[in-house]
Design a protein around this motif. Structure first.
Motif, PDB file in Angstrom:
ATOM      1  N   ASP B 145       0.820  -1.209   0.000  1.00  0.00           N
ATOM      2  CA  ASP B 145       0.000   0.000   0.000  1.00  0.00           C
ATOM      3  C   ASP B 145       0.858   1.266   0.000  1.00  0.00           C
ATOM      4  O   ASP B 145       0.453   2.288  -0.550  1.00  0.00           O
ATOM      5  CB  ASP B 145      -0.944  -0.004   1.209  1.00  0.00           C
ATOM      6  CG  ASP B 145      -2.056   1.021   1.046  1.00  0.00           C
ATOM      7  OD1 ASP B 145      -2.763   0.962   0.014  1.00  0.00           O
ATOM      8  OD2 ASP B 145      -2.205   1.890   1.920  1.00  0.00           O
ATOM      9  N   ASP B 146       2.051   1.218   0.572  1.00  0.00           N
ATOM     10  CA  ASP B 146       2.852   2.454   0.583  1.00  0.00           C
ATOM     11  C   ASP B 146       3.290   2.851  -0.825  1.00  0.00           C
ATOM     12  O   ASP B 146       3.478   4.032  -1.113  1.00  0.00           O
ATOM     13  CB  ASP B 146       4.042   2.350   1.558  1.00  0.00           C
ATOM     14  CG  ASP B 146       4.948   1.169   1.248  1.00  0.00           C
ATOM     15  OD1 ASP B 146       4.617   0.394   0.334  1.00  0.00           O
ATOM     16  OD2 ASP B 146       5.984   1.025   1.934  1.00  0.00           O
ATOM     17  N   LEU B 147       3.438   1.863  -1.718  1.00  0.00           N
ATOM     18  CA  LEU B 147       3.734   2.195  -3.118  1.00  0.00           C
ATOM     19  C   LEU B 147       2.538   2.884  -3.762  1.00  0.00           C
ATOM     20  O   LEU B 147       2.682   3.815  -4.549  1.00  0.00           O
ATOM     21  CB  LEU B 147       4.084   0.927  -3.904  1.00  0.00           C
ATOM     22  CG  LEU B 147       5.376   0.225  -3.487  1.00  0.00           C
ATOM     23  CD1 LEU B 147       5.491  -1.124  -4.183  1.00  0.00           C
ATOM     24  CD2 LEU B 147       6.580   1.106  -3.822  1.00  0.00           C
ATOM     25  N   ALA B 148       1.337   2.409  -3.411  1.00  0.00           N
ATOM     26  CA  ALA B 148       0.124   3.017  -3.960  1.00  0.00           C
ATOM     27  C   ALA B 148      -0.010   4.460  -3.470  1.00  0.00           C
ATOM     28  O   ALA B 148      -0.332   5.368  -4.244  1.00  0.00           O
ATOM     29  CB  ALA B 148      -1.096   2.191  -3.571  1.00  0.00           C
ATOM     30  N   VAL B 149       0.277   4.676  -2.187  1.00  0.00           N
ATOM     31  CA  VAL B 149       0.194   6.038  -1.633  1.00  0.00           C
ATOM     32  C   VAL B 149       1.189   6.944  -2.348  1.00  0.00           C
ATOM     33  O   VAL B 149       0.869   8.061  -2.764  1.00  0.00           O
ATOM     34  CB  VAL B 149       0.474   6.026  -0.107  1.00  0.00           C
ATOM     35  CG1 VAL B 149       0.616   7.453   0.426  1.00  0.00           C
ATOM     36  CG2 VAL B 149      -0.637   5.286   0.625  1.00  0.00           C
ATOM     37  N   LYS B 150       2.390   6.421  -2.524  1.00  0.00           N
ATOM     38  CA  LYS B 150       3.440   7.222  -3.162  1.00  0.00           C
ATOM     39  C   LYS B 150       3.038   7.579  -4.597  1.00  0.00           C
ATOM     40  O   LYS B 150       3.166   8.733  -5.024  1.00  0.00           O
ATOM     41  CB  LYS B 150       4.744   6.408  -3.149  1.00  0.00           C
ATOM     42  CG  LYS B 150       5.973   7.230  -3.453  1.00  0.00           C
ATOM     43  CD  LYS B 150       7.241   6.397  -3.273  1.00  0.00           C
ATOM     44  CE  LYS B 150       8.395   7.083  -3.989  1.00  0.00           C
ATOM     45  NZ  LYS B 150       9.523   6.172  -4.224  1.00  0.00           N
ATOM     46  N   TYR B 151       2.563   6.587  -5.331  1.00  0.00           N
ATOM     47  CA  TYR B 151       2.167   6.884  -6.709  1.00  0.00           C
ATOM     48  C   TYR B 151       0.952   7.806  -6.728  1.00  0.00           C
ATOM     49  O   TYR B 151       0.900   8.767  -7.498  1.00  0.00           O
ATOM     50  CB  TYR B 151       1.897   5.593  -7.506  1.00  0.00           C
ATOM     51  CG  TYR B 151       1.384   5.932  -8.891  1.00  0.00           C
ATOM     52  CD1 TYR B 151       2.201   6.625  -9.781  1.00  0.00           C
ATOM     53  CD2 TYR B 151       0.088   5.625  -9.288  1.00  0.00           C
ATOM     54  CE1 TYR B 151       1.733   7.005 -11.028  1.00  0.00           C
ATOM     55  CE2 TYR B 151      -0.379   5.993 -10.530  1.00  0.00           C
ATOM     56  CZ  TYR B 151       0.437   6.678 -11.396  1.00  0.00           C
ATOM     57  OH  TYR B 151      -0.027   7.062 -12.624  1.00  0.00           O
ATOM     58  N   TRP B 152      -0.021   7.533  -5.867  1.00  0.00           N
ATOM     59  CA  TRP B 152      -1.219   8.395  -5.805  1.00  0.00           C
ATOM     60  C   TRP B 152      -0.819   9.866  -5.632  1.00  0.00           C
ATOM     61  O   TRP B 152      -1.295  10.744  -6.343  1.00  0.00           O
ATOM     62  CB  TRP B 152      -2.119   7.954  -4.647  1.00  0.00           C
ATOM     63  CG  TRP B 152      -3.310   8.836  -4.444  1.00  0.00           C
ATOM     64  CD1 TRP B 152      -3.390   9.944  -3.642  1.00  0.00           C
ATOM     65  CD2 TRP B 152      -4.588   8.711  -5.077  1.00  0.00           C
ATOM     66  NE1 TRP B 152      -4.650  10.503  -3.736  1.00  0.00           N
ATOM     67  CE2 TRP B 152      -5.402   9.767  -4.613  1.00  0.00           C
ATOM     68  CE3 TRP B 152      -5.134   7.794  -5.991  1.00  0.00           C
ATOM     69  CZ2 TRP B 152      -6.728   9.948  -5.027  1.00  0.00           C
ATOM     70  CZ3 TRP B 152      -6.454   7.970  -6.403  1.00  0.00           C
ATOM     71  CH2 TRP B 152      -7.228   9.025  -5.929  1.00  0.00           C
ATOM     72  N   ASN B 153       0.102  10.092  -4.703  1.00  0.00           N
ATOM     73  CA  ASN B 153       0.476  11.476  -4.402  1.00  0.00           C
ATOM     74  C   ASN B 153       1.256  12.136  -5.542  1.00  0.00           C
ATOM     75  O   ASN B 153       1.347  13.357  -5.591  1.00  0.00           O
ATOM     76  CB  ASN B 153       1.269  11.532  -3.099  1.00  0.00           C
ATOM     77  CG  ASN B 153       0.376  11.222  -1.903  1.00  0.00           C
ATOM     78  OD1 ASN B 153      -0.830  11.453  -1.943  1.00  0.00           O
ATOM     79  ND2 ASN B 153       0.968  10.688  -0.840  1.00  0.00           N
ATOM     80  N   SER B 154       1.812  11.306  -6.450  1.00  0.00           N
ATOM     81  CA  SER B 154       2.541  11.879  -7.585  1.00  0.00           C
ATOM     82  C   SER B 154       1.616  12.250  -8.738  1.00  0.00           C
ATOM     83  O   SER B 154       2.043  12.881  -9.699  1.00  0.00           O
ATOM     84  CB  SER B 154       3.584  10.865  -8.096  1.00  0.00           C
ATOM     85  OG  SER B 154       2.948   9.856  -8.887  1.00  0.00           O
ATOM     86  N   ARG B 155       0.363  11.822  -8.662  1.00  0.00           N
ATOM     87  CA  ARG B 155      -0.541  12.074  -9.794  1.00  0.00           C
ATOM     88  C   ARG B 155      -1.034  13.519  -9.783  1.00  0.00           C
ATOM     89  O   ARG B 155      -1.198  14.114  -8.724  1.00  0.00           O
ATOM     90  CB  ARG B 155      -1.753  11.136  -9.721  1.00  0.00           C
ATOM     91  CG  ARG B 155      -1.391   9.683  -9.788  1.00  0.00           C
ATOM     92  CD  ARG B 155      -2.607   8.815  -9.538  1.00  0.00           C
ATOM     93  NE  ARG B 155      -3.444   8.703 -10.718  1.00  0.00           N
ATOM     94  CZ  ARG B 155      -4.712   8.249 -10.697  1.00  0.00           C
ATOM     95  NH1 ARG B 155      -5.266   7.929  -9.533  1.00  0.00           N
ATOM     96  NH2 ARG B 155      -5.409   8.149 -11.792  1.00  0.00           N
ATOM     97  N   PRO B 156      -1.315  14.068 -10.983  1.00  0.00           N
ATOM     98  CA  PRO B 156      -1.873  15.424 -11.032  1.00  0.00           C
ATOM     99  C   PRO B 156      -3.213  15.463 -10.294  1.00  0.00           C
ATOM    100  O   PRO B 156      -3.946  14.469 -10.254  1.00  0.00           O
ATOM    101  CB  PRO B 156      -2.081  15.666 -12.530  1.00  0.00           C
ATOM    102  CG  PRO B 156      -1.243  14.647 -13.230  1.00  0.00           C
ATOM    103  CD  PRO B 156      -1.132  13.480 -12.310  1.00  0.00           C
ATOM    104  N   LEU B 157      -3.508  16.614  -9.718  1.00  0.00           N
ATOM    105  CA  LEU B 157      -4.748  16.760  -8.948  1.00  0.00           C
ATOM    106  C   LEU B 157      -5.997  16.331  -9.734  1.00  0.00           C
ATOM    107  O   LEU B 157      -6.842  15.605  -9.189  1.00  0.00           O
ATOM    108  CB  LEU B 157      -4.873  18.207  -8.441  1.00  0.00           C
ATOM    109  CG  LEU B 157      -6.079  18.501  -7.555  1.00  0.00           C
ATOM    110  CD1 LEU B 157      -6.068  17.656  -6.287  1.00  0.00           C
ATOM    111  CD2 LEU B 157      -6.140  19.994  -7.192  1.00  0.00           C
TER     112      LEU B 157
END
Lengths: 243, 243
Positions: B145-157
């Protein structure tokens, strides 16, 4: 009950690029291109018949001239046998009617074996330049052999020779093995004429009879339009899914 | 035991075009375009590691400048639950490593439910301009899940707002329903900043761990090259299949 080879602990999962990455694929963000720049709305469908809607989309896409390099009739066909391991490959759609979607292949191929075990299958058309996909699911049946003969005989000689050189999905020692078969058949055709390259017994057609269609129109705000047609007996229900 | 809706008699099968055909798809015969105009031979592979071979092909294709309009990381993912009805859709590949091939989605989506029932899955990359496809089969596992959080936060708003507006694969009454959700989240982000658009609990990553690769190079004589890598425990076997 499932045959997955192994399940790693997610804790050990790496999430890195290859050794020398030249592309950061996480940064690839296509701007979805909606040709008509409008939403695809259930209250505004050109038809409520999913076969006709397929026809409309297919012809619209075929008529976009700068798509000439895409194979618009190339479609991903996914099948699965009793071992629950799905497989997918591109085939060329050769007909669509209000009965279903047809293609030709070798019945002894892996997909043929899987269809024999389980007729359920999925098709996926994807035309990236239009940000459209069409998902179709249903059961596959064989086409009459006389249709296969008729289509076989309409194919150019090199295609017939190529098909007949190949026991599809069988392991062969090398390319030369296939080239030798091709040369034998080419010589046969030279001696006896192209009609000597007859349809192999195991080569024929399949038709996928849909019970499910999804028309997907990508939108630039990620709120893609997904309009689904689902069949219960002869009645189609239309609904929208969350993207 | 199978759930096919019904099996028609092939005798009743029609094989006609739609009412007003404007395209004869049986006449579509793409000239396969092999960029290097050479065969793809097992005795001449640039590497015997299928992950590295994937990387080589992927980067070659990414570097063909006139392919800029194709989404090279768009891949068809096919899954199947216990009902033996496969389904396919495009996803965007977000990482590949020597472990496997990763993408993000909503775990509650239909694919998520099918993967929960059966981790076996297939991926199909198809790049028509190069006459190449890569088939990958294996078992899917969840990413941390921490990879998902990291990728999520890198996505444009806007992408985060779009994802969070959507309970993927759920039926919704209409597009307006989604637009309303989007407006609420947009207002939230305006009030509290973009970091307020947090990753939904059910949104995360999957990785497909291959046990099978097929590298397919189309050839103009229909004798396409199909080079397969199959894994037994940690050993990969290489073979050629008939096209």
């Amino acid at each position: 009950m499932f045959t997955a080879v192994r399940r790693f602990s997610t804790a050990t999962r790496r999430f890195l690029s290859m050794d020398t990455p030249s592309i950061d694929i996480q940064e690839i963000r296509a701007k979805y291109w909606n040709k008509d720049e409008e939403f695809f709305l259930e209250e505004n469908l050109p038809t409520t018949d999913p076969f006709k809607l397929f026809d409309i989309w297919f012809k619209q896409i075929a008529n976009i001239s700068d798509l000439s390099f895409e194979e618009i009739n190339a479609v991903c066909v996914s099948t699965v046998g009793k071992d629950l391991r799905p497989s997918s490959r591109m085939v060329l759609l050769k007909s669509y009617t209000s009965d279903g979607f047809s293609f030709f292949t070798n019945y002894n191929s892996r997909k043929g074996q899987q269809i024999e075990e389980n007729p359920n299958a999925a098709m996926l058309f994807h035309w990236p330049k239009t940000s459209r996909q069409i998902r179709i699911e249903g059961a596959i049946d064989k086409l009459d052999d006389d249709l296969a003969v008729k289509y076989w005989n309409s194919r150019p000689l090199p295609s017939r020779i190529g098909s007949k050189s190949s026991e599809q999905s069988e392991t062969v020692p090398n390319r030369q093995f296939l080239e030798n078969k091709k040369r034998e058949l080419t010589e046969l055709a030279e001696r006896e004429g192209g009609q000597a390259i007859t349809k192999p017994e195991s080569w024929g057609g399949y038709i996928l009879i849909p019970r499910y269609f999804e028309f997907w129109q990508g939108q630039s705000d990620r709120l893609h339009d997904r309009i689904v047609f689902e069949r219960d007996e002869e009645v189609w229900t239309i609904k929208r899914l969350s993207p």
